[in-house]
Design a protein around this motif. Sequence first.
Motif, PDB file in Angstrom:
ATOM      1  N   GLY A 159      -4.008   2.653  -4.972  1.00  0.00           N
ATOM      2  CA  GLY A 159      -2.547   2.675  -4.631  1.00  0.00           C
ATOM      3  C   GLY A 159      -2.076   1.316  -3.957  1.00  0.00           C
ATOM      4  N   LEU A 160      -2.816   0.095  -4.251  1.00  0.00           N
ATOM      5  CA  LEU A 160      -2.484  -1.135  -3.709  1.00  0.00           C
ATOM      6  C   LEU A 160      -2.004  -1.897  -4.814  1.00  0.00           C
ATOM      7  CD1 LEU A 160      -4.442  -0.322  -1.323  1.00  0.00           C
ATOM      8  CD2 LEU A 160      -4.515  -2.711  -1.040  1.00  0.00           C
ATOM      9  N   THR A 161      -0.923  -3.062  -4.585  1.00  0.00           N
ATOM     10  CA  THR A 161      -0.513  -3.821  -5.414  1.00  0.00           C
ATOM     11  C   THR A 161      -0.575  -5.414  -4.963  1.00  0.00           C
ATOM     12  OG1 THR A 161       1.801  -3.896  -4.763  1.00  0.00           O
ATOM     13  CG2 THR A 161       1.226  -2.183  -6.129  1.00  0.00           C
ATOM     14  N   PHE A 162      -0.929  -6.291  -5.863  1.00  0.00           N
ATOM     15  CA  PHE A 162      -0.969  -7.684  -5.451  1.00  0.00           C
ATOM     16  C   PHE A 162      -0.085  -8.413  -6.573  1.00  0.00           C
ATOM     17  CE2 PHE A 162      -4.703  -5.678  -3.828  1.00  0.00           C
ATOM     18  CZ  PHE A 162      -5.188  -6.426  -2.710  1.00  0.00           C
ATOM     19  N   GLY A 199       0.908  -1.335   0.078  1.00  0.00           N
ATOM     20  CA  GLY A 199      -0.170   0.144   0.029  1.00  0.00           C
ATOM     21  C   GLY A 199       0.831   1.209  -0.030  1.00  0.00           C
ATOM     22  N   ASP A 200       0.493   2.257  -0.430  1.00  0.00           N
ATOM     23  CA  ASP A 200       1.283   3.403  -0.784  1.00  0.00           C
ATOM     24  C   ASP A 200       1.261   4.455   0.064  1.00  0.00           C
ATOM     25  OD1 ASP A 200      -1.095   4.344  -1.850  1.00  0.00           O
ATOM     26  OD2 ASP A 200      -0.411   5.296  -3.493  1.00  0.00           O
ATOM     27  N   ARG A 201       0.319   4.508   1.205  1.00  0.00           N
ATOM     28  CA  ARG A 201      -0.125   5.445   2.133  1.00  0.00           C
ATOM     29  C   ARG A 201       0.025   4.686   3.359  1.00  0.00           C
ATOM     30  NH1 ARG A 201       0.438   7.883  -1.745  1.00  0.00           N
ATOM     31  NH2 ARG A 201      -0.804   9.824  -2.796  1.00  0.00           N
ATOM     32  N   ASP A 202      -0.051   5.482   4.733  1.00  0.00           N
ATOM     33  CA  ASP A 202      -0.053   4.766   5.906  1.00  0.00           C
ATOM     34  C   ASP A 202      -1.236   3.896   6.268  1.00  0.00           C
ATOM     35  OD1 ASP A 202      -1.857   6.455   8.354  1.00  0.00           O
ATOM     36  OD2 ASP A 202      -1.995   7.259   6.308  1.00  0.00           O
TER      37      ASP A 202
END
Length: 385
Positions: free
Chosen positions: A378-381, A329-332
């Motif tokens: 902003g997630l990656t799998f 994830g690209d944020r807190d």
Amino acid sequence: MTKEFDVIVYGATGFTGRLVAEYLIDNARGAKWAMAGRSAEKLAEVRDLIGAPIDLPLVIADALDEASLLTMCARTKVVLTTVGPYQLYGNALVAACATSGTDYVDLCGEPAWMRHKIDAHAVAAKASGARIVFSCGFDSIPFDLGVLFLQDLVKEQTGAAAPRIKGRVRKMQGTFSGGTAASMKATMAAAARDFSVVGLLKNPFALTPGFEGPAQPMGLIPEYDKATGMWAAPFIMAPINTKIVHRTNALLGHAYGEDFKYDEMMFTTIGDVGKAMAKAIAKINPMAESKALKPGEGPSREERDNGFYEIVFIAEGSDGKTRKAVVTGDRDPGYGSTSKMISEAAMLLAQTKTEGGFWTPAAIMGRPLIEQLTAHAGLTFTPES
């Protein structure tokens, strides 16, 4: 009956609710939405503060006023609620959604309360067509979908699900929300009043009424992971996420197998340093008084933007081989990423056609939610060799 809105953000004047509203301003992609809360004045103030359109609808509803909640439900396909702790402020809303046929998503990390709501309202939700989906933030979307993603990969390669998966937080920068801390304290208070709550908290299958699977790895003692060469420590969200994963498995007809085992921990590092860190983390009391954020408080935009997380899932396949997948994830996790995840889940749920009941994110939205979070949140799998 045609609904006026796709999504109503209930609790929009709170810190996380405001972040959800901010996200929807630019990312609703045609979905019709509104802000809801107890005070029209505060809602208007937040609307202006975040730069939302002046004509964005504002809906008045109070967690303790059943009539106002039913009126709100009548206007929308999905209620997205950030008003917690849910065991204090969510009872009437879940009841209203279940009886009125209105879909519901939240950020709940209170498994005993979730089980009580399933027991109380599952029949009504099924009859009305309401889809109630708990835990649509950092707890538990990355974990629930991460297991689903890896199981799909294992099945493609071996023809069978993996009987054992380990979830390991490999990197993380950011804070858990003040609401999460408040929920934990409310849960402990409930356990002190009713000892049966303790049993639900300890049971990995608390959210799968009628099914008890095999004994599970507890993840409470530091351990050395041979597959990665890392030391692992207890992970504070594991008691929530593991229960959601097991409920997903049950809702999918035990697609992971009735003997499926799953646990979560967090990696420290290699060698003696990693071992010492893991032991130190295991001794931390998560309920101790601290300078933790309170409900309604949160980190700055810079802190949210600089946050991130990386979770590796390790499957032990029936063929004896180890396979991995990574979710990032690209944020807190507690605020920036959570506000995006629940927003996307709510919008997708409004478009999803399934029967009513109490669902999990992976069981009801699955691959489409993975695709939507990858495209917009902003997630990656990704598989990892």
